[in-house]
Design an enzyme around this catalytic site. Sequence first.
Site, PDB file in Angstrom:
ATOM      1  N   HIS A   1       0.822  -1.215   0.000  1.00 51.67           N
ATOM      2  CA  HIS A   1       0.000   0.000   0.000  1.00 51.67           C
ATOM      3  C   HIS A   1       0.856   1.266   0.000  1.00 51.67           C
ATOM      4  O   HIS A   1       2.050   1.242   0.326  1.00 51.67           O
ATOM      5  CB  HIS A   1      -0.902   0.003   1.231  1.00 51.67           C
ATOM      6  CG  HIS A   1      -0.116   0.011   2.534  1.00 51.67           C
ATOM      7  ND1 HIS A   1       0.436   1.143   3.067  1.00 51.67           N
ATOM      8  CD2 HIS A   1       0.213  -1.002   3.366  1.00 51.67           C
ATOM      9  CE1 HIS A   1       1.071   0.859   4.178  1.00 51.67           C
ATOM     10  NE2 HIS A   1       0.953  -0.452   4.392  1.00 51.67           N
TER      11      HIS A   1
ATOM     12  N   GLU B   1      -1.861  -7.209   7.255  1.00 54.32           N
ATOM     13  CA  GLU B   1      -0.547  -7.066   7.861  1.00 54.32           C
ATOM     14  C   GLU B   1      -0.386  -7.961   9.090  1.00 54.32           C
ATOM     15  O   GLU B   1      -1.373  -8.391   9.708  1.00 54.32           O
ATOM     16  CB  GLU B   1      -0.311  -5.598   8.248  1.00 54.32           C
ATOM     17  CG  GLU B   1       1.040  -5.270   8.879  1.00 54.32           C
ATOM     18  CD  GLU B   1       2.235  -5.618   8.011  1.00 54.32           C
ATOM     19  OE1 GLU B   1       2.385  -6.800   7.641  1.00 54.32           O
ATOM     20  OE2 GLU B   1       3.032  -4.707   7.717  1.00 54.32           O
TER      21      GLU B   1
END
Length: 224
Positions: free
Chosen positions: A11, A85
Amino acid sequence: MRAGRLLLWRHGRTAHNAEGRLQGQSDIPLDDVGLWQARTAATALLTRYKPTKIVVSDLGRARATADALAEQAGLDVVVDPRVRERSFGAWEGLTAAEIGERWPEEHAAWAAGGEPTRAGGEARATVAARMVEAVNEHAAGLTDGDTLVVVSHGAAIGLGVAGLLDLPADWRGIVGVSNAHWAELRAARGTAPHTWRLTGYNLGPTDASSDWNAGPDQEARDPD
């Protein structure tokens, strides 16, 4: 059959990234630079590849990055929490200095490559396993000419790469991938269906600005 090419795309930048704060599974949005990085990287990615399927973490910063690509590519995205994550437990939101001050022994063990557990973080092997499972599942529905893009996060991508290369979860032979950059893997031929080969790492439009993490050059954005 499975996808012939895999891109693991991180990202764009967030305020926590800019401040050096450990992000983990805290749902921190992209900042203005991160939104620019996502759009710029998506354009660069599409000059090199033709994505077939876009899979994304369920965290907002990854979804915003994936949306920048999906809009330009004319594709929908598939949300999969398995590519989110790594959790860092009580350390999330803190800088390295703050962690070292509050958990000196745990932080020293982590910096040396150990697995601190008192802070409630997720084990590396757990992250690697869920990343590999998700990638192989989504790749299995595609063909050799297809490109699978998985929009994920720094630690998850590093651990995912290790897992996909059949390396141990504590292997630390690569640096972290930069914001809005990606790793490229190709499916190995004549081997087990889960086996991949790394063909590129930390790829992205780094020539788009003199300082990628500062955003677009001021001269280009505000010409005289």
